[in-house]
Design a protein around this motif. Sequence first.
Motif, PDB file in Angstrom:
ATOM      1  N   MET A 232       0.844  -1.058  -0.094  1.00 14.90           N
ATOM      2  CA  MET A 232       0.116  -0.026  -0.247  1.00 14.90           C
ATOM      3  C   MET A 232       0.899   1.288  -0.095  1.00 14.90           C
ATOM      4  O   MET A 232       0.859   2.090   0.848  1.00 14.90           O
ATOM      5  CB  MET A 232      -1.072   0.086   1.253  1.00 14.90           C
ATOM      6  N   GLY A 233       1.794   1.426  -0.827  1.00 20.06           N
ATOM      7  CA  GLY A 233       2.568   2.641  -1.143  1.00 20.06           C
ATOM      8  C   GLY A 233       1.488   3.793  -1.338  1.00 20.06           C
ATOM      9  O   GLY A 233       2.108   4.790  -0.827  1.00 20.06           O
ATOM     10  N   LEU A 234       0.599   3.533  -2.021  1.00 23.76           N
ATOM     11  CA  LEU A 234      -0.307   4.833  -2.084  1.00 23.76           C
ATOM     12  C   LEU A 234      -1.277   5.141  -0.883  1.00 23.76           C
ATOM     13  O   LEU A 234      -2.251   5.010  -1.159  1.00 23.76           O
ATOM     14  CB  LEU A 234      -0.960   4.933  -3.424  1.00 23.76           C
ATOM     15  N   HIS A 235      -0.621   5.497   0.391  1.00 19.27           N
ATOM     16  CA  HIS A 235      -1.369   5.436   1.517  1.00 19.27           C
ATOM     17  C   HIS A 235      -1.497   6.923   1.808  1.00 19.27           C
ATOM     18  O   HIS A 235      -2.391   7.138   2.448  1.00 19.27           O
ATOM     19  CB  HIS A 235      -0.755   4.722   2.712  1.00 19.27           C
ATOM     20  N   ALA A 236      -0.034   7.750   1.521  1.00 18.35           N
ATOM     21  CA  ALA A 236      -0.129   9.213   1.937  1.00 18.35           C
ATOM     22  C   ALA A 236       0.862   9.535   1.198  1.00 18.35           C
ATOM     23  O   ALA A 236       2.032   9.100   0.499  1.00 18.35           O
ATOM     24  CB  ALA A 236       0.176   9.301   3.493  1.00 18.35           C
TER      25      ALA A 236
ATOM     26  N   ALA B 260       4.182  -9.104  -2.010  1.00 16.31           N
ATOM     27  CA  ALA B 260       2.905  -8.868  -1.764  1.00 16.31           C
ATOM     28  C   ALA B 260       1.882  -9.408  -2.939  1.00 16.31           C
ATOM     29  O   ALA B 260       2.478  -9.738  -3.982  1.00 16.31           O
ATOM     30  CB  ALA B 260       2.709  -7.207  -1.871  1.00 16.31           C
ATOM     31  N   ARG B 261       0.698 -10.051  -2.614  1.00 15.16           N
ATOM     32  CA  ARG B 261      -0.146 -10.646  -3.165  1.00 15.16           C
ATOM     33  C   ARG B 261      -1.111  -9.625  -3.908  1.00 15.16           C
ATOM     34  O   ARG B 261      -1.515  -9.636  -5.021  1.00 15.16           O
ATOM     35  CB  ARG B 261      -0.754 -11.714  -2.599  1.00 15.16           C
ATOM     36  N   PHE B 262      -1.176  -8.402  -3.023  1.00 15.74           N
ATOM     37  CA  PHE B 262      -2.320  -7.469  -3.448  1.00 15.74           C
ATOM     38  C   PHE B 262      -1.535  -6.052  -3.388  1.00 15.74           C
ATOM     39  O   PHE B 262      -0.604  -6.055  -2.600  1.00 15.74           O
ATOM     40  CB  PHE B 262      -3.597  -7.565  -2.529  1.00 15.74           C
ATOM     41  N   ALA B 263      -2.391  -5.063  -4.072  1.00 18.19           N
ATOM     42  CA  ALA B 263      -1.875  -3.771  -4.107  1.00 18.19           C
ATOM     43  C   ALA B 263      -3.098  -2.834  -3.857  1.00 18.19           C
ATOM     44  O   ALA B 263      -4.102  -3.214  -4.016  1.00 18.19           O
ATOM     45  CB  ALA B 263      -1.484  -3.179  -5.232  1.00 18.19           C
ATOM     46  N   ASP B 264      -3.034  -1.835  -2.833  1.00 23.70           N
ATOM     47  CA  ASP B 264      -4.058  -1.276  -2.070  1.00 23.70           C
ATOM     48  C   ASP B 264      -3.941   0.251  -2.394  1.00 23.70           C
ATOM     49  O   ASP B 264      -2.718   0.595  -2.526  1.00 23.70           O
ATOM     50  CB  ASP B 264      -4.299  -1.623  -0.679  1.00 23.70           C
ATOM     51  N   VAL B 265      -4.852   0.940  -2.319  1.00 20.49           N
ATOM     52  CA  VAL B 265      -4.586   2.378  -2.497  1.00 20.49           C
ATOM     53  C   VAL B 265      -5.766   3.208  -1.733  1.00 20.49           C
ATOM     54  O   VAL B 265      -6.634   2.587  -1.353  1.00 20.49           O
ATOM     55  CB  VAL B 265      -4.801   2.845  -4.030  1.00 20.49           C
ATOM     56  N   PHE B 266      -5.134   4.394  -1.184  1.00 25.19           N
ATOM     57  CA  PHE B 266      -6.031   5.204  -0.386  1.00 25.19           C
ATOM     58  C   PHE B 266      -6.520   6.290  -1.309  1.00 25.19           C
ATOM     59  O   PHE B 266      -6.297   7.297  -1.362  1.00 25.19           O
ATOM     60  CB  PHE B 266      -5.202   5.851   0.850  1.00 25.19           C
TER      61      PHE B 266
ATOM     62  N   GLY C  75       1.230  -8.603 -11.669  1.00 22.38           N
ATOM     63  CA  GLY C  75       0.680  -9.667 -10.640  1.00 22.38           C
ATOM     64  C   GLY C  75       0.066  -9.470  -9.416  1.00 22.38           C
ATOM     65  O   GLY C  75      -0.280 -10.313  -8.710  1.00 22.38           O
ATOM     66  N   MET C  76      -0.168  -8.044  -8.983  1.00 23.93           N
ATOM     67  CA  MET C  76      -0.836  -7.795  -7.785  1.00 23.93           C
ATOM     68  C   MET C  76      -2.186  -7.444  -7.904  1.00 23.93           C
ATOM     69  O   MET C  76      -2.392  -6.551  -8.780  1.00 23.93           O
ATOM     70  CB  MET C  76      -0.058  -6.944  -6.910  1.00 23.93           C
ATOM     71  N   ARG C  77      -3.138  -8.173  -7.310  1.00 18.94           N
ATOM     72  CA  ARG C  77      -4.625  -7.909  -7.746  1.00 18.94           C
ATOM     73  C   ARG C  77      -4.975  -6.600  -6.979  1.00 18.94           C
ATOM     74  O   ARG C  77      -4.554  -6.544  -5.502  1.00 18.94           O
ATOM     75  CB  ARG C  77      -5.476  -9.163  -7.286  1.00 18.94           C
ATOM     76  N   ALA C  78      -5.813  -5.812  -7.116  1.00 20.20           N
ATOM     77  CA  ALA C  78      -6.248  -4.707  -6.521  1.00 20.20           C
ATOM     78  C   ALA C  78      -7.036  -4.885  -5.270  1.00 20.20           C
ATOM     79  O   ALA C  78      -8.199  -5.691  -5.124  1.00 20.20           O
ATOM     80  CB  ALA C  78      -7.040  -3.714  -7.633  1.00 20.20           C
TER      81      ALA C  78
END
Length: 431
Positions: A186-190, A220-226, A248-251
């Motif tokens: 979750m690099g896109l957190h802030a 990491a299996r997933f990527a998350d964003v804020f 290869g990382m699901r959202a």
Amino acid sequence: MVGADLVVLNAGQLLTVSGQSRPRAGRAMRDLGIIEDGYFASLEGVIVDAGPQREFERRVEPLPGATVIDAKGGVVSPGFVDPHTHLVFAGWRAGEFAMRIEGRTYLEIHKAGGGINSTVESTRASDEPTLLSRALERLDECLKWGTTTVEVKSGYGLDTGNELKCLRVVSKAAQVHPAGVVGTFMGLHAVPPEFAGNADGYVDLIVNEMLPAVQQQGVARFADVFCEKGVFTPGQSRRVLVEAGRRGMRAKVHADELAPSGGAELAAEVGAISAEHLMMASDRGLEAMRGAGCVAVLLPGTPFFLGGHAYAPARRMIDMGLPVALGTDFNPGSCTLQVMPVAMTIACTQMRMTPEECFTAATVNAACATGIGDRVGRIERGMAADAVVFDAGDYREIPYRFAANLATCVIKSGRVVARDGVPCWSADGRA
Ligand code: NIG
Ligand code: FE
């Protein structure tokens, strides 16, 4: 006859939640597949049989030295899956908690450089062994309340080295700790301080440097964003999620937590496995999620803890056929809760989810939101032997007797890992 190295006997109510590895929606969320006076048996960590106690002797042969657990008429449920935590961080933010009580809002504090970025500062200053030992303690806390799988997001490093450091901690925790641990980048957190005023420049760094490195290290299996008004736009979020998908990382999406921000719509558009929070999601966004097969991960501890915030419209979601999962959102800013049964209590009282819906949401649906619904979250042949024995005669007591730990025995992959609120595992595999 099947051989078993672990058997759980005399469950007054065995909540199997069995039947399908798809997330449950609508009325199906109320069906817990309860076997009254039941048992289950496992071999080498996998469930080999479950059924009514009277059939046990002719169906199961405990192997010499098998672990035998007598549930003594108590409730036995699948281990909880917490599909949303930010468990790797250093430092607490009690000062902000107090500021919010005095009237400051979460986003005001965030924009003033507090919030996530204050945790980024202490996490960057913390070394890997320290972060790991804190992570293991926190996983123990989850475990003793019955959580046997935890999704863990990065997002307090916010530069390549520190994001990788936090994700290595997640991977090491997964190796050492008995709980199942699933890592999310979750690099896109802030926007970190060195990119202040240049969010797009930070997105470039994520796309060009962080995502390739995360993929290369396989952490990491997933990527998350804020994706949130005042934090990151749907456009910035989309860029990261599309590139993550290529790698290869699901959202996953933190969507519409504080204001309607287009997060639910984006989650549907990019084929996210889940959109999370959704307190302010639009009806259009929810419809789009349903069409895209995206699970709604609800985190009622967060509005409870922030105070003065709306809860996600769980009733509307369930009634419209959108599958709902429950998680804690454990993090040092917006919610310090680690206890799934308390998330269930708040879901019942504040979002009017029924206790049955809460169990479905915290087991099979949470497993599906974490990409492991085919092996975790149900008590059924072929599934991982993850279960909780409760000192309760009725499963509704678990959300009802809130903040009382009724878990007397927690089992992960066929191993007893906590008893009476105390973790009892060792890293060499001997319980
Ligand atoms: O889910 N929304 C972004 N992330 C967390 C809060 C993180 C923090 O405040 O440290 C959340 O609420
Ligand atoms: Fe979160």
